[in-house]
Design a protein around this motif. Structure first.
Motif, PDB file in Angstrom:
ATOM      1  N   UNK A  78      70.195 177.230  44.296  1.00 55.22           N
ATOM      2  CA  UNK A  78      69.640 177.232  43.071  1.00 55.22           C
ATOM      3  C   UNK A  78      70.361 176.419  42.204  1.00 55.22           C
ATOM      4  N   UNK A  79      71.766 176.694  41.933  1.00 55.87           N
ATOM      5  CA  UNK A  79      72.621 176.031  41.298  1.00 55.87           C
ATOM      6  C   UNK A  79      72.874 174.758  41.680  1.00 55.87           C
ATOM      7  N   UNK A  80      72.886 174.491  43.155  1.00 62.53           N
ATOM      8  CA  UNK A  80      73.035 172.853  43.508  1.00 62.53           C
ATOM      9  C   UNK A  80      71.758 172.276  42.949  1.00 62.53           C
ATOM     10  N   UNK A  81      70.732 172.642  43.011  1.00 66.29           N
ATOM     11  CA  UNK A  81      69.334 171.949  42.648  1.00 66.29           C
ATOM     12  C   UNK A  81      69.369 171.880  41.114  1.00 66.29           C
ATOM     13  N   UNK A  82      69.974 172.620  40.350  1.00 66.74           N
ATOM     14  CA  UNK A  82      70.086 172.439  38.796  1.00 66.74           C
ATOM     15  C   UNK A  82      71.105 171.196  38.635  1.00 66.74           C
ATOM     16  N   UNK A  83      72.408 171.408  39.399  1.00 66.86           N
ATOM     17  CA  UNK A  83      73.393 170.284  39.047  1.00 66.86           C
ATOM     18  C   UNK A  83      72.676 168.894  39.602  1.00 66.86           C
ATOM     19  N   UNK A  84      71.968 169.137  40.388  1.00 70.63           N
ATOM     20  CA  UNK A  84      71.321 167.459  41.065  1.00 70.63           C
ATOM     21  C   UNK A  84      70.346 167.331  39.929  1.00 70.63           C
ATOM     22  N   UNK A  85      69.441 168.089  39.714  1.00 70.62           N
ATOM     23  CA  UNK A  85      68.300 167.574  38.453  1.00 70.62           C
ATOM     24  C   UNK A  85      69.058 167.226  37.428  1.00 70.62           C
ATOM     25  N   UNK A  86      70.100 167.697  36.905  1.00 69.48           N
ATOM     26  CA  UNK A  86      70.730 167.400  35.503  1.00 69.48           C
ATOM     27  C   UNK A  86      71.985 166.601  35.580  1.00 69.48           C
ATOM     28  N   UNK A  87      72.297 166.126  36.408  1.00 66.98           N
ATOM     29  CA  UNK A  87      73.553 165.210  36.467  1.00 66.98           C
ATOM     30  C   UNK A  87      74.801 166.221  36.230  1.00 66.98           C
ATOM     31  N   UNK A  88      74.622 167.234  36.912  1.00 69.00           N
ATOM     32  CA  UNK A  88      75.862 168.196  36.728  1.00 69.00           C
ATOM     33  C   UNK A  88      76.426 168.264  35.375  1.00 69.00           C
ATOM     34  N   UNK A  89      75.783 169.137  34.488  1.00 66.01           N
ATOM     35  CA  UNK A  89      76.534 169.316  33.220  1.00 66.01           C
ATOM     36  C   UNK A  89      77.393 170.519  33.111  1.00 66.01           C
ATOM     37  N   UNK A  90      77.608 170.957  34.218  1.00 63.50           N
ATOM     38  CA  UNK A  90      78.529 172.402  34.309  1.00 63.50           C
ATOM     39  C   UNK A  90      79.966 172.116  34.029  1.00 63.50           C
ATOM     40  N   UNK A  91      80.445 172.735  33.202  1.00 66.43           N
ATOM     41  CA  UNK A  91      82.060 172.675  32.604  1.00 66.43           C
ATOM     42  C   UNK A  91      82.701 174.083  32.967  1.00 66.43           C
ATOM     43  N   UNK A  92      84.023 174.075  33.105  1.00 63.27           N
ATOM     44  CA  UNK A  92      84.790 175.124  33.378  1.00 63.27           C
ATOM     45  C   UNK A  92      84.393 176.008  32.247  1.00 63.27           C
TER      46      UNK A  92
END
Length: 296
Positions: A236-250
């Motif tokens: 689920x998280x990988x799909x979110x990263x893929x769809x949104x150009x990985x906006x995740x930060x530490x």
């Protein structure tokens, strides 16, 4: 499932940590029980065009076929944009094992994987060339269509092994799946692995394959939780990263997984750190709250 031993020294967290990647060439192994004949050029072109649109067969020899995927574009820094090239080898005998013991132990989601590896003595190898500069969603779309063209082109293929993530899928899985087209690559070629700590009841789930897109993989280190919950969370998280150009930060939080369901009321904190399992790379570590193991 493979057992592992926890490193004595905790991994250093670094909010600026970068992942290793990307994979400049994406490699696909088509596994066969017997040596097959490469289809005629006209047949190959027809199948490639069905899945990839306009193609140009720019090389057709006994040992290699090359196609320019004209509907896709690779961007070069100091040169004109050009279409990527898709290569297909002749059918050849598998001379040495394609997977080491660790990778072989992780084929938990491929039915009859042991039988496939034991009985398939031949392979056709396919890859993409000059594709690393493509926009990542375009490359993912191309590779999914390419894989689907290949299994149609080679009906005697028993399974497909994606070299970059060591994930295997049967031919029937690729022909008959219902994965969403937008994130199909994640389910095809990004692999969720899981391990058990040999000294405790701790588990590790991590992913392999996101470096194809200049993105980090994921890592979960936990106890007291069904590993399937971590695997579901990872995809689920990988799909979110893929769809949104990985906006995740530490320091960000993501929705947790409770009893096999993504729950927005439960938040798990994430950090960039070093992978606990090889290959060495930076990953996003997901702290599973009350189920988390180790220090963070």
């Amino acid at each position: 499932m493979l057992f592992f031993k926890k490193k004595k020294k905790e991994e250093k967290q670094d909010s600026e940590q970068k992942y290793i990647g990307p994979d400049p060439v994406f490699i696909i192994h088509l596994l066969m029980e017997d040596k097959c004949v490469i289809p005629e050029k006209e047949s190959m072109v027809k199948i490639m065009e069905k899945h990839l649109g306009d193609v140009q067969c720019n090389k057709f020899e006994n040992n290699m076929t090359g196609f320019l995927a004209l509907n896709y574009t690779t961007h070069f820094k100091d040169a004109e944009d050009a279409p990527p090239q898709l290569m297909i080898t002749e059918c050849q005998k598998i001379e040495k094992p394609l997977l080491d013991d660790v990778s072989r132990s992780q084929l938990w989601d491929c039915e009859d994987s042991e039988q496939i590896l034991n009985t398939c003595k031949y392979q056709v190898i396919a890859n993409d060339m000059m594709a690393v500069g493509m926009y990542y969603k375009d490359r993912a779309d191309m590779l999914v269509n390419y894989a689907e063209a290949l299994v149609e082109m080679f009906p005697s293929c028993k399974a497909v092994l994606f070299e970059n993530s060591k994930k295997m899928m049967t031919r029937e899985e690729i022909l008959n799946n219902s994965y969403p087209k937008e994130t199909k690559f994640i389910y095809y070629a990004v692999h969720a692995r899981y391990f058990k700590n040999q000294d405790s009841d701790d588990y590790l789930v991590d992913t392999l394959g996101m470096s194809t897109f200049f993105m980090p993989d994921l890592q979960y280190y936990f106890h007291g939780m069904n590993p399937n919950n971590a695997i579901q969370s990872a995809y689920s998280l990988l799909c979110y990263m893929f769809e949104n150009e990985n906006p995740i930060k530490s320091g960000d939080t993501v929705n947790g997984n409770v009893d096999g369901e993504i729950n927005p009321d439960v938040k798990w904190k994430v950090y960039y750190t070093d992978a606990m399992m090889k290959p060495e790379r930076a990953v996003i570590d997901v702290n599973t709250g009350e189920f988390a193991s180790g220090k963070r």
